[in-house]
Design an enzyme around this catalytic site. Structure first.
Site, PDB file in Angstrom:
ATOM      1  N   ASP A  23       0.849  -1.182   0.000  1.00 31.62           N
ATOM      2  CA  ASP A  23       0.000   0.000   0.000  1.00 31.62           C
ATOM      3  C   ASP A  23       0.894   1.244   0.000  1.00 31.62           C
ATOM      4  O   ASP A  23       2.066   1.182   0.385  1.00 31.62           O
ATOM      5  CB  ASP A  23      -0.891  -0.036   1.245  1.00 31.62           C
ATOM      6  CG  ASP A  23      -1.885   1.104   1.299  1.00 31.62           C
ATOM      7  OD1 ASP A  23      -2.274   1.608   0.229  1.00 31.62           O
ATOM      8  OD2 ASP A  23      -2.271   1.494   2.416  1.00 31.62           O
ATOM      9  N   ASP A  41      -0.207   5.049   0.921  1.00 32.91           N
ATOM     10  CA  ASP A  41      -0.448   6.028   1.980  1.00 32.91           C
ATOM     11  C   ASP A  41      -0.556   5.343   3.340  1.00 32.91           C
ATOM     12  O   ASP A  41      -1.350   4.414   3.528  1.00 32.91           O
ATOM     13  CB  ASP A  41      -1.718   6.817   1.689  1.00 32.91           C
ATOM     14  CG  ASP A  41      -1.661   7.519   0.342  1.00 32.91           C
ATOM     15  OD1 ASP A  41      -0.567   7.545  -0.262  1.00 32.91           O
ATOM     16  OD2 ASP A  41      -2.703   8.027  -0.106  1.00 32.91           O
TER      17      ASP A  41
END
Length: 376
Positions: free
Chosen positions: A8, A10
């Site tokens: 991922d 953020d």
């Protein structure tokens, strides 16, 4: 077959702004502590197929124009490249959660080319993310999850329970992510069954201090919980003993079984500290020294005036640690002075846990065996 590392963006690589959760300005573009160093190590040490998977709500619309996204996204890419890390694929979903489309995590609509693909080993691949959707993505892919605790998206108790079998590591540290990928978890299941007791133990030496203890003796359960909590060891113990006779077999055999479980988990001692110590703690003044060197021995200098604490005979404290030492094949030196009997044994268990935590610590960069003999 190649393993895949799904990462991922953020909250995992870049810090996620808690105000609006959008990285759309230079002052909001900050790397998570340790990300650059450890992604560089991962690129150098492993042959993962590296895939970024990120939801960017409404990217390309008036609510999130591309001009507010790509300058800072590209800065991230250039910075990662400068330390030797490149993503093999960038998967960016632009939809809103309300659209409920299969392309958005945890959906796999943009990842179908990686599924049922003989080039990739999804069962031994990992999704690193800080939201429930990342963990659910791992389930949908048939992979495992590393739950990166950014502090912004905590799991509910129901989610944590549902994801137990999928999450292999919970951490807020990139150092720990790298260490896990390099060394794996020292996680074992062990059973010991006799005519007097039936014992089942699950131990994760690289856990976070979770405990589920049921020996039928409340005070003993409380002491074993100290080992998990202060040693940062995940520990599940279920003991069915002949308590209708007395407590002796339950306590002694649990000590043996726990020691045997530790011996299994620590069978490979390369890069391990081996020695641990906890000096005087709290008002009870306990000292514990431990050496997982392959030989059992116990020095016990602790006296108790009461016959029992809770339902646990104080004479069994010695027997528990002697049994653990025999099962784990470790040296133990335990001393304690104090006035309150409850505090004395509790601080012994706390110091024991902290000594274990020190001794089992590993250096993922070192392959050194802590012995001049060449074997432990």
């Amino acid at each position: 077959m190649k393993q895949i590392l799904f990462i991922d963006r953020d909250g995992v690589v870049l810090e996620e702004p808690p105000i609006d959760f959008q990285i759309d300005a230079i002052d909001k573009t900050n790397f998570v502590k340790g990300a650059l160093t450890n992604l560089s190590r991962i690129a150098a040490d492993f042959d993962f197929h590296k895939v970024m998977v990120t939801n960017q709500d409404g990217l390309g619309t008036n609510s999130y124009p591309e001009a507010q996204f790509y300058p800072y996204h590209d800065l991230m890419i250039r910075t990662l490249d400068s330390v030797g890390f490149q993503f093999d694929e960038m998967i960016i979903d632009r939809t809103f959660a309300a659209d409920n489309l299969p392309t958005r995590k945890p959906g796999t609509g943009l990842l179908t080319h990686l599924m049922d693909n003989e080039l990739f080993d999804l069962a031994n691949s990992f999704v690193i993310g800080d939201r429930w959707s990342d963990i659910q993505l791992a389930i949908n892919l048939g992979a495992k999850a590393i739950y990166f605790k950014s502090g912004l998206h905590e799991l509910t108790p129901e989610q944590a329970l549902a994801f137990t079998d999928t999450i292999v590591l919970e951490t807020s540290s990139w150092d720990e992510v790298y260490s896990f990928l390099k060394l794996g978890l020292r996680k074992v299941h062990h059973e010991r069954n006799t005519n007097e007791t039936k014992i089942s133990i699950d131990v994760n030496m690289d856990g976070s201090g979770k405990a589920s203890i049921d020996t039928g003796l409340g005070f003993f359960d409380h002491m074993l919980d100290q080992i998990a909590r202060h040693g940062k060891i995940d520990l599940t113990i279920t003991t069915q003993g002949d308590l209708h006779i007395d407590e002796h077999h339950t306590i002694e055999d649990t000590g043996i079984a726990l020691g045997e479980a530790f011996a299994k988990a620590l069978s490979d001692k390369r890069g391990m500290e081996r020695y641990g110590f906890a000096l005087p703690m709290d008002e009870a003044d306990a000292k514990v020294l431990i050496d997982f060197g392959g030989r059992n021995w116990l020095v016990w200098n602790a006296d108790f005036k009461r016959e029992k604490i809770g339902e646990m005979p104080t004479e069994m404290f010695f027997h528990f640690f002697k049994s653990f030492s025999d099962g784990a094949k470790c040296n133990l030196n335990i001393e304690c002075k104090g006035d309150n009997e409850h505090h004395k044994i509790e601080v012994i268990f706390k110091a024991f846990a902290k000594a274990i935590r020190m001794a089992v610590k590993r250096d993922p960069i070192s392959n050194y065996l802590p012995s001049t003999k060449g074997v432990l």
